[in-house]
Write a protein that holds these residues in place. Structure first.
Motif, short mmCIF file in Angstrom:
data_model
loop_
_atom_site.label_atom_id
_atom_site.label_comp_id
_atom_site.label_asym_id
_atom_site.label_seq_id
_atom_site.Cartn_x
_atom_site.Cartn_y
_atom_site.Cartn_z
N PHE A 60 0.84 -1.19 0.00
CA PHE A 60 0.00 0.00 0.00
C PHE A 60 0.87 1.24 0.00
O PHE A 60 1.99 1.23 0.53
CB PHE A 60 -0.89 0.03 1.24
N ILE A 68 -6.71 3.75 5.47
CA ILE A 68 -7.06 2.58 6.27
C ILE A 68 -7.06 2.92 7.75
O ILE A 68 -7.95 2.52 8.50
CB ILE A 68 -6.09 1.42 5.97
N MET A 71 -10.06 4.51 9.11
CA MET A 71 -11.21 3.62 9.33
C MET A 71 -11.30 3.17 10.79
O MET A 71 -12.34 2.74 11.24
CB MET A 71 -11.10 2.39 8.43
N TYR A 72 -10.17 3.25 11.47
CA TYR A 72 -10.16 2.84 12.88
C TYR A 72 -10.72 3.93 13.77
O TYR A 72 -11.06 3.69 14.92
CB TYR A 72 -8.73 2.52 13.32
N ASP A 73 -10.80 5.11 13.22
CA ASP A 73 -11.28 6.25 14.00
C ASP A 73 -12.79 6.18 14.16
O ASP A 73 -13.53 6.22 13.19
CB ASP A 73 -10.88 7.55 13.28
N LYS A 79 -23.11 10.48 7.40
CA LYS A 79 -23.58 9.26 6.76
C LYS A 79 -22.88 9.00 5.41
O LYS A 79 -22.39 7.91 5.16
CB LYS A 79 -25.09 9.36 6.54
N ILE A 82 -19.31 8.02 5.85
CA ILE A 82 -19.20 6.66 6.35
C ILE A 82 -19.45 5.66 5.25
O ILE A 82 -18.72 4.68 5.09
CB ILE A 82 -20.20 6.43 7.51
N GLN A 83 -20.47 5.93 4.42
CA GLN A 83 -20.77 5.02 3.34
C GLN A 83 -19.59 4.93 2.38
O GLN A 83 -19.24 3.86 1.89
CB GLN A 83 -22.03 5.47 2.60
N LEU A 85 -16.51 5.30 3.13
CA LEU A 85 -15.51 4.47 3.78
C LEU A 85 -15.83 3.00 3.64
O LEU A 85 -14.96 2.18 3.34
CB LEU A 85 -15.42 4.84 5.27
N VAL A 86 -17.11 2.68 3.86
CA VAL A 86 -17.52 1.28 3.72
C VAL A 86 -17.22 0.78 2.31
O VAL A 86 -16.69 -0.32 2.12
CB VAL A 86 -19.02 1.13 4.03
N ILE A 89 -13.63 0.13 1.95
CA ILE A 89 -13.26 -1.11 2.63
C ILE A 89 -13.57 -2.31 1.75
O ILE A 89 -12.77 -3.22 1.60
CB ILE A 89 -14.04 -1.25 3.96
N ARG A 90 -14.75 -2.28 1.12
CA ARG A 90 -15.12 -3.38 0.23
C ARG A 90 -14.12 -3.52 -0.91
O ARG A 90 -13.70 -4.62 -1.25
CB ARG A 90 -16.52 -3.12 -0.34
N SER A 93 -10.97 -5.03 0.33
CA SER A 93 -11.13 -6.46 0.57
C SER A 93 -10.98 -7.24 -0.72
O SER A 93 -10.31 -8.28 -0.75
CB SER A 93 -12.49 -6.73 1.19
N LEU A 96 -7.40 -7.34 -1.66
CA LEU A 96 -6.66 -8.23 -0.78
C LEU A 96 -6.92 -9.69 -1.13
O LEU A 96 -6.01 -10.51 -1.11
CB LEU A 96 -7.04 -7.95 0.68
N LEU B 103 -2.14 -9.96 5.58
CA LEU B 103 -3.40 -9.86 4.87
C LEU B 103 -4.56 -10.32 5.74
O LEU B 103 -5.59 -9.65 5.83
CB LEU B 103 -3.36 -10.73 3.61
N LEU B 107 -7.67 -8.05 6.88
CA LEU B 107 -9.04 -8.39 6.51
C LEU B 107 -9.93 -8.43 7.75
O LEU B 107 -11.06 -7.93 7.73
CB LEU B 107 -9.08 -9.73 5.78
N ARG B 116 -18.48 -1.48 12.48
CA ARG B 116 -18.59 -0.23 13.25
C ARG B 116 -19.24 0.86 12.41
O ARG B 116 -20.12 1.58 12.85
CB ARG B 116 -17.21 0.24 13.70
#
Lengths: 129, 129
Positions: A60, A68, A71-73, A79, A82-83, A85-86, A89-90, A93, A96, B103, B107, B116
């Motif tokens: 990365f 990334i 995303m932990y925050d 809204k 957040i979407q 971010l989701v 994430i997808r 994934s 990965l 990885l 994931l 979350r």
DNA sequence: AGTTACGTTGACGTTAACGTCAACTAGATG
DNA sequence: CATCTAGTTGACGTTAACGTCAACGTAACT
């Protein structure tokens, strides 16, 4: 106690240079406190560094690692944000998973190659013997 | 038949630019034949490109990918050279295993983060509703 | 003959992720 | 006091992996 680390301590622990840590700070990936002049890294900084380096090992960019980490925050925005971010994430994934496939393929290939090499050595040895 | 590809065909198939293919050639990663002036890529070239790109996805440098590709060559040098290759393969395998661990961890983390986020959306929606 | 499509070889530009000085400060120690 | 030992902030250098022209060749249409 809230563990603190000097720049050198952290650098040595993770086998990076101090320049690297300052660079990550420039890029907004770390935000150490200051003791007068010197930087004081917290446990949170240490964790973030860990995540950055893990991201690096996976290829990365720093910017991607920054995303990334965000995303932990838990205090992520509204809204829509957040979407977004989701969705990210997808996407990650999927990437990965592709990497995992690539890795498995390559491991198989390398194992095969190694066998060939060893066989080749044996043949060579037999000839010379 | 021995399939042949023009530079554009190959570029399009793998979603890279022609510049990239010429660059890989400069670096000795590809060795297409010539039809007068134009490059003609063979099935072997195509396979090598595939391996290069797979390496890229995994964060290998071109030089590293070149090394890995060499391992596929059955005409590898003498005993010492072969042993060196085997050692390299072992190193790579260790790195790849580490990557797999990374990885998996990531994931898991991403899945948690997504939950979350979704929970956060629900809460927000509930509030607004 | 003109132009359109595809190809070629330089050669310089670009970005990420640091490396590598230089010049300076602040505290500890012989 | 002098000199280490850490640390600091610029600022320029470097490498990998291409991007982006420019200037040209050639083969096929029309």
């Amino acid at each position: 106690m809230t563990e603190q680390y000097s720049i050198r301590e952290l650098a040595e622990e993770f086998a990076v240079t101090t320049r690297t840590l300052r660079f990550y700070e420039e890029k907004g990936l770390l935000e150490p406190a200051r003791d007068k002049q010197s930087r004081r890294y917290s446990a949170a900084d240490r964790t973030r560094l860990k995540l950055i380096l893990r991201g690096k090992r996976l290829g990365f960019t720093l910017e991607e690692s920054a995303d990334i980490i965000k995303m932990y925050d838990p205090s992520a925005g509204n809204k829509k944000q957040i979407q977004t971010l989701v969705d990210k994430i997808r996407e990650k994934s999927e990437l990965l998973k592709q990497q995992q496939k690539d890795l498995e393929l390559m491991l198989v290939d390398l194992a095969t190659a190694e066998k060939r090499c060893l066989a080749s050595i044996n043949t060579a040895t037999a000839k010379t013997a």
